[in-house]
Scaffold this motif. Structure first.
Motif, PDB file in Angstrom:
ATOM      1  N   SER A  96       0.797  -1.221  -0.091  1.00  0.00           N
ATOM      2  CA  SER A  96      -0.057   0.087   0.049  1.00  0.00           C
ATOM      3  C   SER A  96       0.899   1.175  -0.123  1.00  0.00           C
ATOM      4  O   SER A  96       0.282   2.302  -0.500  1.00  0.00           O
ATOM      5  CB  SER A  96      -0.933   0.220   1.232  1.00  0.00           C
ATOM      6  N   ALA A  97       2.184   1.073   0.217  1.00  0.00           N
ATOM      7  CA  ALA A  97       3.065   2.196   0.285  1.00  0.00           C
ATOM      8  C   ALA A  97       3.229   2.811  -1.164  1.00  0.00           C
ATOM      9  O   ALA A  97       3.845   3.786  -1.394  1.00  0.00           O
ATOM     10  CB  ALA A  97       4.412   2.119   0.942  1.00  0.00           C
ATOM     11  N   LEU A  98       2.836   2.086  -2.120  1.00  0.00           N
ATOM     12  CA  LEU A  98       3.381   2.383  -3.578  1.00  0.00           C
ATOM     13  C   LEU A  98       2.393   3.028  -4.560  1.00  0.00           C
ATOM     14  O   LEU A  98       1.692   2.350  -5.173  1.00  0.00           O
ATOM     15  CB  LEU A  98       3.711   0.691  -4.484  1.00  0.00           C
ATOM     16  N   ALA A  99       2.179   4.151  -4.128  1.00  0.00           N
ATOM     17  CA  ALA A  99       1.037   5.037  -4.921  1.00  0.00           C
ATOM     18  C   ALA A  99       1.798   5.247  -6.347  1.00  0.00           C
ATOM     19  O   ALA A  99       3.030   5.549  -6.365  1.00  0.00           O
ATOM     20  CB  ALA A  99       0.622   6.242  -4.140  1.00  0.00           C
ATOM     21  N   PRO A 100       0.998   5.032  -7.364  1.00  0.00           N
ATOM     22  CA  PRO A 100       1.664   5.639  -8.527  1.00  0.00           C
ATOM     23  C   PRO A 100       2.026   6.859  -8.596  1.00  0.00           C
ATOM     24  O   PRO A 100       1.349   7.740  -8.324  1.00  0.00           O
ATOM     25  CB  PRO A 100       0.521   5.196  -9.632  1.00  0.00           C
ATOM     26  N   SER A 101       3.128   7.078  -9.298  1.00  0.00           N
ATOM     27  CA  SER A 101       3.575   8.427  -9.363  1.00  0.00           C
ATOM     28  C   SER A 101       3.067   9.340 -10.753  1.00  0.00           C
ATOM     29  O   SER A 101       3.307  10.614 -10.778  1.00  0.00           O
ATOM     30  CB  SER A 101       5.179   8.357  -9.451  1.00  0.00           C
ATOM     31  N   ALA A 102       2.594   8.448 -11.505  1.00  0.00           N
ATOM     32  CA  ALA A 102       2.060   9.177 -12.845  1.00  0.00           C
ATOM     33  C   ALA A 102       0.958   8.480 -13.296  1.00  0.00           C
ATOM     34  O   ALA A 102       0.540   7.355 -12.819  1.00  0.00           O
ATOM     35  CB  ALA A 102       3.198   8.891 -13.869  1.00  0.00           C
ATOM     36  N   VAL A 103       0.147   9.045 -14.126  1.00  0.00           N
ATOM     37  CA  VAL A 103      -1.083   8.478 -14.712  1.00  0.00           C
ATOM     38  C   VAL A 103      -1.002   7.069 -15.376  1.00  0.00           C
ATOM     39  O   VAL A 103      -1.733   6.227 -15.203  1.00  0.00           O
ATOM     40  CB  VAL A 103      -1.653   9.515 -15.751  1.00  0.00           C
ATOM     41  N   HIS A 104       0.308   6.947 -16.288  1.00  0.00           N
ATOM     42  CA  HIS A 104       0.320   5.828 -16.849  1.00  0.00           C
ATOM     43  C   HIS A 104       1.416   4.897 -16.212  1.00  0.00           C
ATOM     44  O   HIS A 104       2.147   4.192 -16.981  1.00  0.00           O
ATOM     45  CB  HIS A 104       0.678   5.881 -18.178  1.00  0.00           C
ATOM     46  N   ALA A 105       1.417   4.890 -15.052  1.00  0.00           N
ATOM     47  CA  ALA A 105       2.557   4.143 -14.228  1.00  0.00           C
ATOM     48  C   ALA A 105       2.662   2.563 -14.497  1.00  0.00           C
ATOM     49  O   ALA A 105       1.308   2.073 -14.614  1.00  0.00           O
ATOM     50  CB  ALA A 105       2.637   4.591 -12.788  1.00  0.00           C
ATOM     51  N   VAL A 106       3.648   2.233 -14.667  1.00  0.00           N
ATOM     52  CA  VAL A 106       3.665   0.552 -14.982  1.00  0.00           C
ATOM     53  C   VAL A 106       4.444  -0.047 -13.892  1.00  0.00           C
ATOM     54  O   VAL A 106       5.538   0.363 -13.257  1.00  0.00           O
ATOM     55  CB  VAL A 106       4.329   0.389 -16.371  1.00  0.00           C
TER      56      VAL A 106
END
Ligand SMILES: C[S@@+](CC[C@H](N)C(=O)[O-])C[C@H]1O[C@@H](n2cnc3c(N)ncnc32)[C@H](O)[C@@H]1O
Length: 187
Positions: A26-36
Motif C-alpha cells: 500500500s506504500a506504492l502509490a503510482p507517481s504518474a497517470v500511466h505508471a507501470v
C-alpha cells in the motif's frame, strides 16, 4: 532453473487461493497517470490486484501457468492494464527503464539485482517483502538459503538507491520489508 521451478511450483498452484495482500504494497502509490508496475513471481496475483486497484498498469510474471490462470479468473484477466507473462525470471528479458515500481513478495532471486536496477525508471520504486535469515529456522517460507535474505543484504545491494523503508523483523517468521527509489542522477 525453469524446469525445476515449474515442476516445483505448478502443483502448489492447483488450488485457487484468494490471499490478502501484504500491507507493504500500500506504500506504492503510482507517481504518474500511466505508471507501470512489475509484480515479479506474482503467484495468484494478490499484489497484482492491489497494484491495479492503486492505478498501475501491471505486468504479472510467474513461472506457473496455474497461478496465472487463477489470477485471471479472479476477474483481473479482463483488465486491459494487465499483462500476464508465464516465464522464468532468469530468462525473461526486462527492458531498461520500463517500470515505475517493481514488487517482489515472498520470493528472492539475488542474481537479478543488477537487472532490476536497470529495469526501474529513475524515480521508480523497488519493494521487497520476504523472508529473512535471523539466525534461527523460519517458521514459514523456504529453508534454502538461496531464497532467504541475509540481514542488511538489500541495503548493501541497493546502496545507490534512496532507501525509503528498511525494516527487518525478527520472530518465528522473520521478514524484511525494503523499499527504495532509484535516483534520478546516479551517485
Ligand atoms: C511464495 S510464492 C509468492 C507469490 C506472490 N509473490 C505472493 O506474494 O503471493 C513464490 C512464487 O514464485 C514463483 N516462482 C518460483 N520460481 C520462479 C521463477 N524462476 N520464475 C518465475 N516465477 C517463479 C512461483 O511460481 C510462486 O508463484
Amino acid at each position: 532453473m525453469t524446469i525445476h521451478d515449474l515442476t516445483r511450483w505448478e502443483p502448489r498452484h492447483t488450488e485457487k487461493k484468494l490471499g490478502a495482500p501484504r500491507s507493504s504494497v500500500s506504500a506504492l502509490a503510482p507517481s504518474a497517470v500511466h505508471a507501470v508496475a512489475l509484480d515479479l513471481a506474482c503467484g495468484q496475483g494478490r499484489h497484482t490486484r492491489a497494484l491495479l486497484a492503486a492505478g498501475y498498469a501491471v505486468i504479472a510474471l510467474d513461472v506457473s501457468r496455474n497461478a496465472l490462470e487463477h489470477l485471471k479468473s479472479f476477474g483481473t484477466g479482463a483488465d486491459a492494464r494487465l499483462l500476464c507473462v508465464q516465464a522464468d525470471v532468469d530468462n525473461w528479458p526486462l527492458r531498461q527503464e520500463s517500470f515505475d515500481a517493481v514488487v517482489i513478495i515472498d520470493f528472492l532471486d539475488r542474481r537479478l539485482y543488477a537487472t532490476l536496477k536497470a529495469a526501474l525508471r529513475p524515480g521508480g520504486q523497488l519493494l521487497v517483502d520476504t523472508f529473512l535469515d535471523a539466525g534461527h529456522p523460519n517458521a514459514e517460507g523456504p529453508s534454502n538459503a538461496d531464497n532467504i535474505l541475509t540481514p542488511g543484504e538489500l541495503a548493501r545491494a541497493f546502496h545507490d538507491f534512496e532507501i525509503l523503508e528498511d525494516d527487518e523483523q525478527d520472530g518465528p517468521t522473520a521478514r524484511a520489508i525494503f523499499r527504495a527509489r532509484k535516483r534520478a542522477q546516479p551517485r
